[in-house]
Enzyme design. Structure first.
Site, PDB file in Angstrom:
ATOM      1  CB  SER A  49      16.331  43.615 -64.926  1.00 25.74           C
ATOM      2  OG  SER A  49      16.823  43.879 -66.203  1.00 25.74           O
ATOM      3  CB  THR A 151      12.936  39.951 -67.905  1.00 27.27           C
ATOM      4  OG1 THR A 151      12.706  40.403 -66.595  1.00 27.27           O
ATOM      5  CG2 THR A 151      12.684  38.475 -68.022  1.00 27.27           C
ATOM      6  CB  THR A 169      13.935  37.951 -64.637  1.00 22.67           C
ATOM      7  OG1 THR A 169      13.805  39.334 -64.318  1.00 22.67           O
ATOM      8  CG2 THR A 169      12.993  37.155 -63.752  1.00 22.67           C
ATOM      9  NE  ARG A 179       6.900  39.917 -58.720  1.00 24.43           N
ATOM     10  CZ  ARG A 179       7.375  39.951 -59.956  1.00 24.43           C
ATOM     11  NH1 ARG A 179       8.594  39.520 -60.192  1.00 24.43           N
ATOM     12  NH2 ARG A 179       6.643  40.402 -60.940  1.00 24.43           N
ATOM     13  CB  VAL A 180       7.520  33.752 -57.562  1.00 24.22           C
ATOM     14  CG1 VAL A 180       7.685  33.010 -58.871  1.00 24.22           C
ATOM     15  CG2 VAL A 180       8.435  33.169 -56.489  1.00 24.22           C
ATOM     16  N   GLY A 181       7.642  36.101 -60.001  1.00 21.60           N
ATOM     17  CA  GLY A 181       6.942  36.685 -61.147  1.00 21.60           C
ATOM     18  C   GLY A 181       6.539  35.636 -62.161  1.00 21.60           C
ATOM     19  CG  ASP A 182       6.395  37.003 -66.180  1.00 22.62           C
ATOM     20  OD1 ASP A 182       7.061  37.678 -65.370  1.00 22.62           O
ATOM     21  OD2 ASP A 182       6.517  37.110 -67.414  1.00 22.62           O
ATOM     22  CB  THR A 202       9.999  41.096 -71.162  1.00 25.72           C
ATOM     23  OG1 THR A 202      10.664  41.940 -70.223  1.00 25.72           O
ATOM     24  CG2 THR A 202       9.629  41.930 -72.373  1.00 25.72           C
ATOM     25  N   GLY A 203       8.121  42.173 -68.890  1.00 21.29           N
ATOM     26  CA  GLY A 203       7.271  43.229 -68.369  1.00 21.29           C
ATOM     27  C   GLY A 203       6.743  42.909 -66.993  1.00 21.29           C
ATOM     28  N   GLY A 205       5.248  41.127 -64.529  1.00 16.44           N
ATOM     29  CA  GLY A 205       4.915  39.710 -64.554  1.00 16.44           C
ATOM     30  C   GLY A 205       3.539  39.357 -64.042  1.00 16.44           C
TER      31      GLY A 205
END
Ligand code: SD4
Length: 289
Positions: A49, A151, A169, A179-182, A202-203, A205
């Site tokens: 990850s 992450t 991550t 896609r972009v996360g947090d 983490t988690g 996002g």
């Protein structure tokens, strides 16, 4: 209470913490420590990850998000970056060598290459096989606590007691392309303020983004909450508003006194702490039991 220096990271990341600690012995700077720590899972093909070996998006591309923030409030970030093994170091270069905070996609790659980073294939055979398997059903189902090394988010107090944070991550496995996360968003996955302390996440996002968790935690600490209570309140914001039963979020916080906290929605979140040169993994408390 940990005093300083201290290194705190999400999940079971002893090697990362030890690298961060070694870096503190050399330069004493929290910023160097969080970068050194983040580089460990980035280069580890068995960590699926983060960085090299990360699971790809649903079209088979490994796309990376990372950010870094120092005690002066400087911040740098890369999103949707491909082919570069150490996005955290590119994020630091964005912070130190450009007038910007975030670079994305092709532009981030061009910048990385201009700074001497090498273009590499990050898709390992194991990750490619996992993707081939996934394509048989093509169901997008983020899994809770996937492998308990996810992450990485890191917080450190340096030898002068200054705070820095980092996160890196490959994002959620088999996400949509683009896609972009947090993780590259300052205030979501990482926030530091040298008057108060720092937080990281983490988690899943999307829910860290919708609640700006790390910024929230730092503000709660500013208003007098302990790191532990601040993490708990940030988790409660999610629990009150969203269907939290299906996903995981874990937060860590560290204040300037070296007090720390951890809290998650689901059981199974753990974190790694290094103080006095000793690194240990602890289980976090959680809202669901
Ligand atoms: C993301 N927060 O891209 C990251 C993934 C993660 O545990 O933390 N997984 O949403």
């Amino acid at each position: 209470v940990a005093k300083f220096p201290v290194v705190l990271s999400t999940w079971k990341n002893e090697k990362a913490n030890n690298a961060a600690w070694e870096s503190l012995q050399k330069t004493g700077r929290a910023l160097d420590a969080v970068e050194a720590g983040a580089r460990i899972p980035e280069a580890d093909p068995n960590d699926t990850s983060v960085g090299y070996g990360g699971f790809p998006d649903r079209d088979g591309n490994v796309t990376l998000d990372a950010c870094i923030m120092d005690e002066k409030g400087n911040a740098g970030s890369v999103t949707f970056l491909q082919h570069i093994m150490h996005p955290i170091s590119v994020a630091r270069a964005v912070m130190e060598k450009t007038p910007h905070v975030m670079l994305s996609g092709e532009g981030a790659l061009q910048f990385a290459l201009s700074q001497g980073f090498k273009k590499e294939n990050l898709l390992t055979e194991t990750a490619r096989k996992a993707w081939e398997d996934w394509k048989k059903t093509s169901k997008y189902e983020p899994k809770i606590n996937i492998e308990r090394h996810d992450t990485i988010g890191l917080l450190a107090l340096g030898n002068q007691g200054e705070i820095s944070g980092a996160c890196t991550t490959s994002g959620l496995a088999f996400k949509m392309h683009g896609r972009v996360g947090d993780s590259p968003v300052i205030g979501a996955a990482v926030f530091c303020d040298d008057e108060v302390g720092g937080a990281c996440a983490t988690g899943l996002g999307e829910f860290v983004l919708k609640t700006l968790g790390s910024f929230l935690i730092v503000e709660l600490m500013r208003n007098g909450k302990t790191p532990q209570k601040a993490c708990e309140e940030a988790i409660m914001r999610i629990v009150k508003r969203y269907n939290y039963k299906e996903f995981q979020i874990g937060y860590l916080a560290l204040n300037k006194k070296g007090e720390y906290g951890a809290y998650a929605i689901q059981p199974g979140f753990n974190y790694t702490l290094t103080k006095d040169g000793v690194t240990k993994v602890y289980e976090s408390g959680s809202y669901m039991k």
